[in-house]
Scaffold this active site. Structure first.
Site, PDB file in Angstrom:
ATOM      1  N   GLN A 148      27.532 -21.096 -46.488  1.00 25.02           N
ATOM      2  CA  GLN A 148      27.955 -22.095 -47.464  1.00 25.02           C
ATOM      3  C   GLN A 148      27.909 -21.556 -48.896  1.00 25.02           C
ATOM      4  O   GLN A 148      27.290 -20.532 -49.175  1.00 25.02           O
ATOM      5  CB  GLN A 148      27.061 -23.329 -47.364  1.00 25.02           C
ATOM      6  N   HIS A 149      28.557 -22.293 -49.793  1.00 22.32           N
ATOM      7  CA  HIS A 149      28.429 -22.163 -51.247  1.00 22.32           C
ATOM      8  C   HIS A 149      29.082 -20.929 -51.859  1.00 22.32           C
ATOM      9  O   HIS A 149      29.082 -20.785 -53.074  1.00 22.32           O
ATOM     10  CB  HIS A 149      26.956 -22.179 -51.680  1.00 22.32           C
ATOM     11  N   ASP A 155      27.963 -23.134 -42.122  1.00 22.56           N
ATOM     12  CA  ASP A 155      27.110 -22.707 -41.016  1.00 22.56           C
ATOM     13  C   ASP A 155      26.093 -23.765 -40.629  1.00 22.56           C
ATOM     14  O   ASP A 155      25.791 -23.939 -39.442  1.00 22.56           O
ATOM     15  CB  ASP A 155      26.423 -21.371 -41.333  1.00 22.56           C
TER      16      ASP A 155
END
Length: 507
Positions: A79-80, A241
């Site tokens: 992520q991110h 994820d």
């Protein structure tokens, strides 16, 4: 018989899992390690091409017969991250990752522009934390001005893999909620947050459309030929994820707490409504299954134990023997395992600390136990935030690399005083992505089962890997956990060092 592939593009590796739903078996699991660019200023980056190379290598390890049976692919991604692309679809800068804290100084100005932290949470459900995608854009504007000027698309890691596979730009609500600019209550992009990030540019025009979870796209013919796959393979929406690990561990109903022991540690649970904390103690994410996914992340989990293993040149699996040589409490050693800075608690500029060393506990075994306990106490600290808000749980569903450790499974059962169950499929994120691909494919062919029903029909648990709390050890860990919190409260102010003002530029 048809196979469904789950790809998990993580920080440490790219993994491919091929699942046969008729047999209820994973027929192949392949992985390729990933490099990580790391600097003292908190930079953590990768090249997007490394992911592509890893995916190609993973598919090449499947037999031709296995590749020919694949019907759909689901993608799980860390992520991110921020993958910047130009109008030609080319990646134009290194990918700044979830664990990158070099942009910490950019969080506060974004929130200040909308009225502060509380206003930010009121607008979108989350504060802007170090590591979130939002802070990476102003950093890029200053340090990589040419790339920012060419920017035509803002993609998350899993979005970029989907784009490479299909040629289509799209995203979904779960991973999108980790950017910092998705209004999780309304499930839409927040114009106020986007303007706060860059008031001179229409960032919304650079974002991919949000699509329903049942959406699929055809695999691009060029990619099908490159990977040796059938021409009619479909690609599902995929997700972050953590969202895919929720599916892969069976976290599709209330009362189940998934804990992932990977590079980062995460705790998350399914909810059928937005679960927003006014103090921002957890991430109020959307799920990739039509609901919401309150999530707590610690940025240092297996990082801590692996660091000790490297320091003492331990053989693979050597930590288990060291744990057996020591007692709960690590002989008085307490580790605050903030090697990467920390998100829970919010200490992006922190560094790891070790307290309580004496002439008796300065051994590899005590250091290793202190690392494992510190990582677990950090997760327990986040769990306390959940329970103080009225959330309750009856089971821990454990996934990630750390779940392979019997010592760690028992430690979690004792520290959390909850039974621990481990899915038979250890790769929770990749398996969840495969299950989503299965469901989306069946839905596209007229199937009527819900995604939750499909997940419950295929997730199994390994009874041999379960753990139950030891009534003699639970109170001992409760005492040691209180000592950890004491050290955190005393040392925490020293770790809240303001980041230096951004300087320099990088083209």
């Amino acid at each position: 018989m048809s196979l469904y592939a789950g790809l998990d593009v993580g920080t440490q590796s790219v993994k491919l899992l091929a699942y046969d739903p008729a047999l209820g078996e994973v027929v192949a699991t392949v992985a390729r390690p990933m490099q990580l660019v790391s600097h003292d200023d908190g930079t953590r980056e990768q090249q997007a091409q490394w992911w592509i190379d890893g995916i190609i290598a993973c598919f090449a390890e499947l037999t031709a017969a296995q590749r020919g049976r694949i019907r759909a692919i689901g993608v799980s991604g860390q992520q991110h991250g921020f993958v910047p692309i130009n109008a030609r679809g080319e990646v134009i800068a290194p990918v700044k990752l979830w664990c990158d804290t070099s942009t910490a100084a950019d969080c506060e100005p974004i929130m200040a522009a909308v009225g502060g932290t509380a206003a930010c949470i009121a607008l979108a459900g989350n504060p802007i934390l170090a590591g979130y995608t939002a802070s990476k854009l102003p950093w890029t504007r200053r340090h990589r001005a040419q790339a920012y000027a060419e920017l035509d698309g803002i993609l998350l890691p899993h979005d970029y893999i989907n784009f490479w596979l299909t040629g289509q730009r799209y995203t979904e609500y779960g991973d999108a909620s980790g950017t910092g600019w998705l209004d999780v209550r309304q499930r839409r992009w927040s114009p106020e947050l986007l303007q706060a990030i860059d008031p001179q540019r229409d960032l919304a025009a650079l974002l991919s459309p949000l699509v329903p979870l049942e959406t699929t796209f055809p695999l691009a013919p060029r990619i099908a030929a490159l990977l040796g796959l059938p021409a009619d393979v479909q690609v599902s929406t995929g997700g972050g994820d953590n969202m895919m690990a929720a599916l892969g561990t069976g976290n599709v109903a209330a009362g189940r707490l998934t804990m992932s022991l990977g590079t980062s540690g995460t705790l998350f649970a399914y909810a059928d409504h937005p679960v927003v904390d006014d103090a921002g103690r957890w991430a109020a994410f959307c799920s990739s299954s039509g609901g919401w996914l309150p999530l707590i992340c610690t940025m240092n989990c297996t990082v801590a134990t692996e660091r000790m293993a490297t320091l003492f040149d331990l053989p693979r699996g050597g930590g288990e023997a060291l744990m057996a040589q020591t007692e709960p409490g690590a002989g008085g050693l307490v580790m605050l395992p903030y090697f990467n800075g920390e998100r829970t608690p919010d200490l992006p500029n922190a560094r790891a600390c070790l307290h309580g060393m004496d002439l008796h506990n300065t051994t590899p075994a005590h250091f290793y136990r202190a690392a494992m306990e510190g990582a677990t106490y950090s997760l327990r600290n986040g769990y306390d935030a959940f329970t103080s808000a009225g959330l309750s749980f009856d089971t821990v569903l454990l996934t990630g690399g750390g779940s392979n450790s019997a010592a760690w499974r028992q430690l979690i059962a004792d520290v959390f005083d909850l039974p621990v169950k481990v899915p038979t499929q250890a790769e929770g994120a990749a398996f969840g992505a495969a299950l989503q691909a299965l469901w989306a494919s069946q839905h596209g062919q007229g199937g009527s089962d819900s995604l939750a029903a499909t997940v419950d029909a295929h997730v199994r648990f390994d009874a041999a890997l379960s753990a139950t709390p030891d009534p003699h050890t639970v109170p001992r860990y409760a005492e040691h956990y209180r000592r950890f919190l004491h050290h955190l409260s005393e040392v925490g102010p020293l770790l809240r060092t303001d980041p230096s003002p951004p300087q320099g530029s990088e083209q």
